[in-house]
Write an enzyme that holds these catalytic residues in place. Structure first.
Site, PDB file in Angstrom:
ATOM      1  N   ASN A 114       0.849  -1.209   0.000  1.00  0.00           N
ATOM      2  CA  ASN A 114       0.000   0.000   0.000  1.00  0.00           C
ATOM      3  C   ASN A 114       0.873   1.242   0.000  1.00  0.00           C
ATOM      4  OD1 ASN A 114      -1.853  -1.987   0.383  1.00  0.00           O
ATOM      5  ND2 ASN A 114      -2.119  -1.589   2.568  1.00  0.00           N
ATOM      6  N   THR A 159     -24.463  36.854 -26.905  1.00  0.00           N
ATOM      7  CA  THR A 159     -25.014  36.310 -25.657  1.00  0.00           C
ATOM      8  C   THR A 159     -26.272  35.558 -26.078  1.00  0.00           C
ATOM      9  OG1 THR A 159     -26.438  38.190 -25.155  1.00  0.00           O
ATOM     10  CG2 THR A 159     -24.181  38.304 -24.300  1.00  0.00           C
ATOM     11  N   HIS A 160     -26.606  34.506 -25.396  1.00  0.00           N
ATOM     12  CA  HIS A 160     -27.745  33.654 -25.793  1.00  0.00           C
ATOM     13  C   HIS A 160     -27.573  33.162 -27.231  1.00  0.00           C
ATOM     14  CE1 HIS A 160     -30.012  35.266 -22.274  1.00  0.00           C
ATOM     15  NE2 HIS A 160     -29.352  36.374 -22.592  1.00  0.00           N
ATOM     16  N   SER A 282     -16.197  11.640 -45.227  1.00  0.00           N
ATOM     17  CA  SER A 282     -17.315  10.720 -45.036  1.00  0.00           C
ATOM     18  C   SER A 282     -17.151   9.577 -46.021  1.00  0.00           C
ATOM     19  CB  SER A 282     -18.623  11.471 -45.311  1.00  0.00           C
ATOM     20  OG  SER A 282     -19.615  10.594 -45.783  1.00  0.00           O
ATOM     21  N   ASN A 290     -15.278  16.873 -41.915  1.00  0.00           N
ATOM     22  CA  ASN A 290     -15.948  16.975 -40.614  1.00  0.00           C
ATOM     23  C   ASN A 290     -14.987  17.313 -39.467  1.00  0.00           C
ATOM     24  OD1 ASN A 290     -18.467  16.261 -41.710  1.00  0.00           O
ATOM     25  ND2 ASN A 290     -17.883  14.099 -41.682  1.00  0.00           N
ATOM     26  N   TYR A 322      -6.505   0.701   4.137  1.00  0.00           N
ATOM     27  CA  TYR A 322      -6.491   0.237   2.756  1.00  0.00           C
ATOM     28  C   TYR A 322      -7.670  -0.681   2.459  1.00  0.00           C
ATOM     29  CZ  TYR A 322      -5.210  -2.142  -1.503  1.00  0.00           C
ATOM     30  OH  TYR A 322      -5.224  -2.652  -2.777  1.00  0.00           O
ATOM     31  N   GLN A 327      -7.681  -0.155  -5.951  1.00  0.00           N
ATOM     32  CA  GLN A 327      -7.012  -0.613  -7.161  1.00  0.00           C
ATOM     33  C   GLN A 327      -7.792  -0.207  -8.416  1.00  0.00           C
ATOM     34  OE1 GLN A 327      -5.109  -4.588  -7.170  1.00  0.00           O
ATOM     35  NE2 GLN A 327      -6.583  -5.092  -8.746  1.00  0.00           N
ATOM     36  N   LYS A 330      -7.028   3.082 -10.336  1.00  0.00           N
ATOM     37  CA  LYS A 330      -5.798   3.262 -11.119  1.00  0.00           C
ATOM     38  C   LYS A 330      -6.085   3.467 -12.610  1.00  0.00           C
ATOM     39  CE  LYS A 330      -2.384   0.611  -9.709  1.00  0.00           C
ATOM     40  NZ  LYS A 330      -1.781  -0.715  -9.537  1.00  0.00           N
TER      41      LYS A 330
HETATM   42  N1  ARG Z   1      -2.384  -3.583  -6.706  1.00  0.00           N
HETATM   43  C1  ARG Z   1      -2.728  -3.139  -5.401  1.00  0.00           C
HETATM   44  C2  ARG Z   1      -3.488  -1.805  -5.513  1.00  0.00           C
HETATM   45  O1  ARG Z   1      -3.404  -1.165  -6.496  1.00  0.00           O
HETATM   46  C3  ARG Z   1      -1.491  -2.947  -4.603  1.00  0.00           C
HETATM   47  C4  ARG Z   1      -1.710  -2.946  -3.151  1.00  0.00           C
HETATM   48  C5  ARG Z   1      -2.152  -4.272  -2.676  1.00  0.00           C
HETATM   49  N2  ARG Z   1      -2.298  -4.234  -1.269  1.00  0.00           N
HETATM   50  C6  ARG Z   1      -2.957  -5.171  -0.575  1.00  0.00           C
HETATM   51  N3  ARG Z   1      -3.039  -5.011   0.686  1.00  0.00           N
HETATM   52  N4  ARG Z   1      -3.574  -6.149  -1.188  1.00  0.00           N
HETATM   53  O2  ARG Z   1      -4.164  -1.419  -4.607  1.00  0.00           O
END
Ligand code: ARG
Length: 457
Positions: A114, A159-160, A282, A290, A322, A327, A330
């Site tokens: 983490n 405007t508008h 087109s 376009n 956590y 995850q 990401k």
């Molecule tokens: N791939 C995990 C994430 O993006 C990494 C951390 C995993 N940590 C855990 N306690 N399982 O969160």
């Protein structure tokens, strides 16, 4: 059910694939920063005031050498994250352990994944934000140059969407430029919040050994460590949503710019002509050109906002500490940033090559556009505004001979069509570029010192 061995236990293959999710691909973007984070952590461990040393200086040097090799492999796309690794963190540990034996097994002392993912994402965000700033400043500069070139070209101010008052192409273009420069301020605020090192939180609650969080923060070139170790982890997701919120402000500006281009390039307006190489045809209508780039920018603004809201929604009910939910942030995070950057990059050359049809812009003027100016002229002669307003309303035919170019010449106060301060825009854009360059040089310097190599990026 097929079981599969991993560094941290044996689990069902399907469960492994499900829980690793897209990390096995997405984490490729984090290999270098993960190694940099590990280099700082190991350096700190080697300096920890405990006997016997957790890691000696010589061992630390060996780990860093191996990390530099991994960075080299990553740069050539030669580093593989296996499903059994689950993510980049354990992939790097596997390779270090294969290479260094027991020493590789020591690197995870006093930290958790983490910790690693939090620092990786901040280092990733740092670099991405700096590139975004440079690209945003480049587009702002393209808009300012466009505005300067057509400073004195009259354009109906609306405007508008209805004709309102005399304006100029310079005012239109620099309105979008200034919006983008404000977005850069939001990006810089996000950068500054991001510029805090979360390392040393471990599983969120610290460790019973004297780790030096200030040192890892300094080694990584962060401005400071985050303070509370629990917040260091809780800040994951929040940080991504802050960055995406700045990105979505950028996209708001770009979407409105794109919308204006679509409107003003319609044949009914014909004010601007987009460069042919930025338009698509087109498959059935041979004559078409376009503005797909603009349409997609407008659509991508929705996607970036969705990414921001997606992250926000993922974490808003997330309990302290956590949770694996993080995850999922990401992908949204990386996609939102990449999308914003691609829009900035595609628009800058498009703006620079857009043509202006001065005659069509002049033809867009009808006498009533000068009504307010005329009322204010009467005010200047001593008539109360409301009387002047009614006088003009009842005598609109008096406006027929006004020249748009002459009308805009009278608007010279701060920020008006002919009162635009070109240095103001230039200085703001240059200071954004300067900020990005200075921060990225400082980061590269810190990383070079940490890894003992010249150009790690
Ligand atoms: N791939 C995990 C994430 O993006 C990494 C951390 C995993 N940590 C855990 N306690 N399982 O969160």
């Amino acid at each position: 059910m097929a079981k599969q061995k991993t560094t941290v236990g044996t689990i069902d293959h399907e469960v492994l694939a499900f829980t690793a999710g897209r990390d096995v691909e997405l984490d490729h973007a984090l290999i270098t920063v993960d190694c940099i984070g590990t280099a700082a952590h190991v350096t700190m461990l080697s300096k920890m005031p405990v006997q016997p040393a957790l890691i000696t200086e010589g061992e630390c040097a060996q780990v860093i050498e191996a990390l530099v090799e991994i960075i080299g492999l990553a740069q050539q796309d030669q580093f593989t994250i296996e499903l059994a690794d689950q993510d980049v963190h354990l992939a790097v540990e596997r390779v270090l352990t294969d290479k260094l034996g027991d020493l590789g097994k020591k690197i995870h002392t006093c930290r958790s994944r983490n910790d690693q993912v939090a620092v990786d994402l901040r280092l990733y965000a740092k670099e991405q934000l700096l590139h975004t700033l440079e690209e945003a400043a480049a587009l702002a500069t393209a808009l300012v140059d466009f505005g300067k070139k057509y400073e004195a070209v009259p354009m109906v101010g609306r405007t508008h969407m209805q004709p309102g008052m005399p304006s100029s192409v310079g005012l239109w273009a620099t309105a979008h430029a200034e919006s983008l420069l404000d977005d850069c301020t939001a990006l810089i605020h996000a950068y500054e919040l991001n510029d805090q090192c979360p390392l040393g939180s471990a599983a969120s609650y610290g460790v019973p050994l004297p780790i030096d969080r200030q040192l890892t923060s300094d080694l990584l070139g962060f401005s400071r460590p985050t303070h509370n170790v629990l917040y260091a982890n809780n800040g994951r997701g929040k940080l991504e949503s802050i960055v995406l919120s700045a990105m979505s402000q950028v996209m708001l500006t770009l979407s409105r710019l794109a919308q204006d281009f679509m409107l003003f390039t319609m044949p009914e307006f014909n004010y601007f002509k987009l460069p042919a190489e930025f338009c698509t045809g087109s498959s059935i209508m041979p004559q078409k050109q376009n503005p797909d780039v603009c349409e997609l920018v407008r659509a991508k603004a929705s996607r970036v906002k969705a990414a921001e809201l997606g992250v926000y929604d993922l974490i808003k009910g997330s309990p302290t500490g956590y949770n694996r939910d993080l995850q999922e942030a990401k992908e949204l995070f990386m996609e939102g940033i990449a999308t914003t950057r691609s829009c900035l990059r595609i628009l800058a050359p498009m703006v620079a090559a857009t043509e202006v049809n001065e005659q069509a812009l002049l033809d867009g003027f009808s006498p009533d556009v000068f009504a307010t100016d005329r009322a204010l002229e009467l005010v200047g002669e001593g008539m109360p505004f409301r009387d002047a307003y009614h006088h003009v309303k009842e005598n609109l035919e008096e406006l027929s001979s006004i020249d748009p170019s002459e009308a805009i010449k009278l608007k010279t106060h701060l920020g008006a069509p002919l009162g635009l301060d070109w240095n103001y825009f230039k200085e703001r854009a240059d200071s954004v570029t300067g900020y990005a360059m200075e921060k990225s040089a400082a980061f590269n310097k810190a990383v070079s010192a940490l890894l003992g190599v010249k150009d790690p990026e």
